[in-house]
Motif scaffolding. Structure first.
Motif, mmCIF file in Angstrom:
data_model
loop_
_atom_site.group_PDB
_atom_site.id
_atom_site.type_symbol
_atom_site.label_atom_id
_atom_site.label_comp_id
_atom_site.label_asym_id
_atom_site.label_seq_id
_atom_site.Cartn_x
_atom_site.Cartn_y
_atom_site.Cartn_z
ATOM 1 N N PRO A 104 -2.110 12.069 4.633
ATOM 2 C CA PRO A 104 -2.675 10.710 4.564
ATOM 3 C C PRO A 104 -2.719 10.005 5.907
ATOM 4 O O PRO A 104 -3.601 9.179 6.146
ATOM 5 C CB PRO A 104 -1.734 10.001 3.580
ATOM 6 C CG PRO A 104 -1.171 11.093 2.735
ATOM 7 C CD PRO A 104 -1.048 12.280 3.633
ATOM 8 N N PRO B 100 -6.711 7.153 8.317
ATOM 9 C CA PRO B 100 -6.474 5.703 8.174
ATOM 10 C C PRO B 100 -7.657 4.969 7.569
ATOM 11 O O PRO B 100 -7.483 3.926 6.940
ATOM 12 C CB PRO B 100 -6.191 5.256 9.615
ATOM 13 C CG PRO B 100 -6.822 6.296 10.469
ATOM 14 C CD PRO B 100 -6.715 7.576 9.717
ATOM 15 N N PHE C 87 -6.993 0.662 -0.194
ATOM 16 C CA PHE C 87 -6.220 -0.578 -0.290
ATOM 17 C C PHE C 87 -7.125 -1.781 -0.545
ATOM 18 O O PHE C 87 -6.803 -2.659 -1.350
ATOM 19 C CB PHE C 87 -5.418 -0.792 0.988
ATOM 20 C CG PHE C 87 -4.703 -2.115 1.021
ATOM 21 C CD1 PHE C 87 -3.540 -2.311 0.286
ATOM 22 C CD2 PHE C 87 -5.189 -3.165 1.779
ATOM 23 C CE1 PHE C 87 -2.885 -3.524 0.300
ATOM 24 C CE2 PHE C 87 -4.543 -4.382 1.811
ATOM 25 C CZ PHE C 87 -3.385 -4.571 1.065
ATOM 26 N N ALA D 20 0.843 -1.201 0.000
ATOM 27 C CA ALA D 20 0.000 0.000 0.000
ATOM 28 C C ALA D 20 0.876 1.247 0.000
ATOM 29 O O ALA D 20 1.938 1.283 0.621
ATOM 30 C CB ALA D 20 -0.927 0.001 1.213
ATOM 31 N N ASN D 21 0.419 2.268 -0.672
ATOM 32 C CA ASN D 21 1.125 3.538 -0.754
ATOM 33 C C ASN D 21 0.193 4.650 -0.269
ATOM 34 O O ASN D 21 -0.831 4.919 -0.904
ATOM 35 C CB ASN D 21 1.578 3.817 -2.186
ATOM 36 C CG ASN D 21 2.400 5.077 -2.303
ATOM 37 O OD1 ASN D 21 2.793 5.665 -1.304
ATOM 38 N ND2 ASN D 21 2.680 5.491 -3.531
ATOM 39 N N PRO D 22 0.509 5.300 0.860
ATOM 40 C CA PRO D 22 -0.377 6.369 1.344
ATOM 41 C C PRO D 22 -0.493 7.551 0.390
ATOM 42 O O PRO D 22 -1.424 8.356 0.519
ATOM 43 C CB PRO D 22 0.275 6.795 2.668
ATOM 44 C CG PRO D 22 1.143 5.649 3.064
ATOM 45 C CD PRO D 22 1.618 5.034 1.789
ATOM 46 N N ASN D 23 0.446 7.676 -0.565
ATOM 47 C CA ASN D 23 0.420 8.796 -1.515
ATOM 48 C C ASN D 23 -0.250 8.424 -2.837
ATOM 49 O O ASN D 23 0.012 9.078 -3.864
ATOM 50 C CB ASN D 23 1.851 9.282 -1.770
ATOM 51 C CG ASN D 23 2.479 9.875 -0.524
ATOM 52 O OD1 ASN D 23 1.812 10.579 0.241
ATOM 53 N ND2 ASN D 23 3.751 9.595 -0.298
ATOM 54 N N TRP D 24 -1.063 7.394 -2.848
ATOM 55 C CA TRP D 24 -1.833 7.070 -4.050
ATOM 56 C C TRP D 24 -2.732 8.257 -4.414
ATOM 57 O O TRP D 24 -3.267 8.939 -3.521
ATOM 58 C CB TRP D 24 -2.687 5.836 -3.815
ATOM 59 C CG TRP D 24 -1.960 4.546 -4.066
ATOM 60 C CD1 TRP D 24 -0.918 4.337 -4.910
ATOM 61 C CD2 TRP D 24 -2.247 3.284 -3.445
ATOM 62 N NE1 TRP D 24 -0.531 3.021 -4.873
ATOM 63 C CE2 TRP D 24 -1.330 2.355 -3.997
ATOM 64 C CE3 TRP D 24 -3.185 2.846 -2.518
ATOM 65 C CZ2 TRP D 24 -1.327 1.016 -3.624
ATOM 66 C CZ3 TRP D 24 -3.182 1.516 -2.150
ATOM 67 C CH2 TRP D 24 -2.261 0.617 -2.693
ATOM 68 N N ILE E 95 -6.075 8.517 -2.743
ATOM 69 C CA ILE E 95 -6.081 8.927 -1.337
ATOM 70 C C ILE E 95 -5.856 10.426 -1.203
ATOM 71 O O ILE E 95 -6.594 11.121 -0.490
ATOM 72 C CB ILE E 95 -5.010 8.140 -0.553
ATOM 73 C CG1 ILE E 95 -5.327 6.640 -0.579
ATOM 74 C CG2 ILE E 95 -4.917 8.641 0.881
ATOM 75 C CD1 ILE E 95 -4.282 5.782 0.087
ATOM 76 N N THR E 96 -4.843 10.923 -1.879
ATOM 77 C CA THR E 96 -4.514 12.352 -1.748
ATOM 78 C C THR E 96 -5.607 13.255 -2.302
ATOM 79 O O THR E 96 -5.815 14.364 -1.801
ATOM 80 C CB THR E 96 -3.186 12.635 -2.454
ATOM 81 O OG1 THR E 96 -3.280 12.215 -3.835
ATOM 82 C CG2 THR E 96 -2.049 11.884 -1.779
ATOM 83 N N ILE F 187 -7.213 5.211 3.772
ATOM 84 C CA ILE F 187 -6.141 4.330 3.300
ATOM 85 C C ILE F 187 -6.612 2.881 3.262
ATOM 86 O O ILE F 187 -6.346 2.142 2.304
ATOM 87 C CB ILE F 187 -4.902 4.492 4.188
ATOM 88 C CG1 ILE F 187 -4.348 5.915 4.092
ATOM 89 C CG2 ILE F 187 -3.821 3.487 3.820
ATOM 90 C CD1 ILE F 187 -3.182 6.179 5.015
#
Length: 266
Positions: free
Chosen positions: A224, A228, A235, A207-211, A214-215, A231
């Protein structure tokens, strides 16, 4: 008079030498402190052992080792119009709004804008739910036919006092994270592997919080780490999309069986 002049000259020379001597002593002290610092740094196993935590996440720490029964948390209310007190436990629907009054105002909800308080709310709600489930399993051991697991409940009385021998409770295999649940899914995975031979593909997904998904959904002035829930949802959607590519679109060919697990970084 000559002796007095000689003594005065000697004192003047000593006064002139004192600043230099002080500088030398300071240099020696600095060298000693540097040597001590380097000695301490080299002798320690980790230089960052006592540093302050740098993570932005909040976790829950449940005190105790599980041997003592922890009481349920509650809130004491003073009812309007009379002098009676009302006690509600953590399972009551009004417990969380009364405990986190900043997250549930009358006009609008600020729960998604609370930052670390939102994280504390999540872990607190999880801990209350987990404790409620454990209490249910404890009070309903008869429904799970725990008498069939007599070998597990027997305690060796050697080196134990009578007041130290308590009652052991058995968790069912449906309890997520329990020892029987982990052993069950492990045995299922080994049975699938034994029947279908060794697996062909070992695939990982991080998982990438900067997808962008998400942003782009963050509120103003948010990071991000402040969401939670967002995220986790993104995901899960990407995981389902990946499984769709494998099962329906068959990017790797015909699938016979699969086993997957989700791990969280600590």
């Amino acid at each position: 008079m000559s002796a007095i002049l000689i003594l005065s000259a000697i004192l003047r020379q000593r006064k002139r030498k004192r600043p230099r001597q002080c500088l030398k002593e300071k240099k020696r002290q600095l060298l000693l402190t540097k040597e001590r610092k380097t000695h301490v740094q080299c002798s320690s196993t980790d230089r960052q052992w006592y540093n302050l935590p740098t993570t932005d996440e909040i976790v829950v720490v449940i005190p105790g080792d599980g041997t003592k029964v922890s009481g349920m948390r509650d809130v004491i209310l003073h009812l309007q119009g009379n002098n009676e007190l009302m006690q509600i436990n953590e399972c009551h629907p009004a417990y969380l709004p009364l405990h986190y009054v900043l997250l549930f105002p009358h006009e609008y909800s600020t729960i998604l804008r609370a930052g670390k308080l939102f994280q504390e709310f999540l872990v607190d709600a999880w801990a209350a739910t987990e404790q409620n489930r454990l209490t249910y399993y404890k009070l309903n051991q008869g429904k799970f036919r725990t008498e069939l697991y007599q070998d597990l409940t027997d305690i060796d009385p050697n080196d134990l006092q009578p007041n130290q021998i308590g009652q052991r409770f058995v968790l069912p295999s449906s309890f997520p994270g329990g020892p029987r649940h982990m052993f069950k899914i492990f045995q299922d995975s080994m049975a699938i592997t034994r029947y279908n031979q060794h697996p062909d593909i070992f695939l990982t997904m991080t998982a990438n919080p900067n997808w962008p998904e998400i942003t782009s959904a963050l509120l103003p002035h948010q990071k991000p780490i402040d969401r939670p829930d967002l995220i986790a949802r993104v995901f899960e959607l990407k995981r389902k999309c990946l499984m769709k590519e494998i099962e329906i679109n068959r990017v790797f060919g015909n699938k016979v069986a699969h086993v997957f697990t989700i791990e969280f970084q600590k």
